[in-house]
Design an enzyme around this catalytic site. Structure first.
Site, PDB file in Angstrom:
ATOM      1  N   CYS A  45      -6.405   3.029  44.442  1.00 11.45           N
ATOM      2  CA  CYS A  45      -5.458   4.076  44.856  1.00 11.45           C
ATOM      3  C   CYS A  45      -5.748   5.384  44.115  1.00 11.45           C
ATOM      4  CB  CYS A  45      -4.038   3.587  44.566  1.00 11.45           C
ATOM      5  SG  CYS A  45      -2.761   4.835  44.681  1.00 11.45           S
TER       6      CYS A  45
ATOM      7  N   CYS B 105      -2.804   6.867  42.175  1.00  9.38           N
ATOM      8  CA  CYS B 105      -2.558   6.036  40.990  1.00  9.38           C
ATOM      9  C   CYS B 105      -3.499   6.441  39.859  1.00  9.38           C
ATOM     10  CB  CYS B 105      -2.760   4.553  41.312  1.00  9.38           C
ATOM     11  SG  CYS B 105      -1.649   3.898  42.578  1.00  9.38           S
TER      12      CYS B 105
END
Length: 158
Positions: free
Chosen positions: A77, A80
């Protein structure tokens, strides 16, 4: 003031949850041997011991002695990965005042399901008393700092 109100109007970016790429970069395991001021990798056993034993209780009861943030993330991600250095900075800046955990949603699917992590990053802000609040998506350091100060530590902005 609820965390949702604190974070209203802030642009966030998130990844939609999906299966992990088996070749995803490995995250070093910090576990219970984490040094002070570091983000702690959390698994289910640690969650049950330090945060909330949902297997034996239906009513939320935080077990920690400091407010906490749980960062639900995945290696694949992008947002993230953008937020990870911010969480490391905050762990150092708020050392002794709050605890920051991170949970890999691909490895800890039961914890991801517990917080209905259909998109990540997902941050769970846990005060010493009261219900946790969720922040979906990535934001800037100022947003997290404000949430920590106002929601977790109870310091009102002047």
């Amino acid at each position: 003031m609820s965390l949702l109100l604190v974070l209203a109007g802030v642009g966030t970016y998130a990844c939609t949850a999906r299966s992990a790429d088996k070749d995803a970069e490995k995250v070093e395991s910090v576990g219970s041997a984490a040094k002070s001021g570091e983000v702690i990798n959390m698994n289910k056993a640690m969650f049950l011991e330090r945060v909330f034993d949902y297997e034996n209780s239906q009513e939320w009861n935080y077990k920690g002695d400091k407010p906490a943030i749980i960062d639900l993330y995945a290696d694949w991600c992008g947002p993230c990965r953008q937020v990870a250095p911010i969480m490391k900075e905050l762990a150092k800046e708020y050392d002794g005042k709050i605890v920051i955990y991170k949970v890999d949603v691909d490895k800890e699917q039961e914890l991801a399901a517990l917080f209905q992590a259909t998109s990540i990053p997902l941050f769970v802000f846990i005060p010493l008393e009261g219900e946790p609040q969720l922040l979906r998506g990535a934001a800037g350091k100022a947003t997290y700092t404000q949430a920590i100060e106002e929601f977790l530590l109870g310091n009102k902005a002047e």
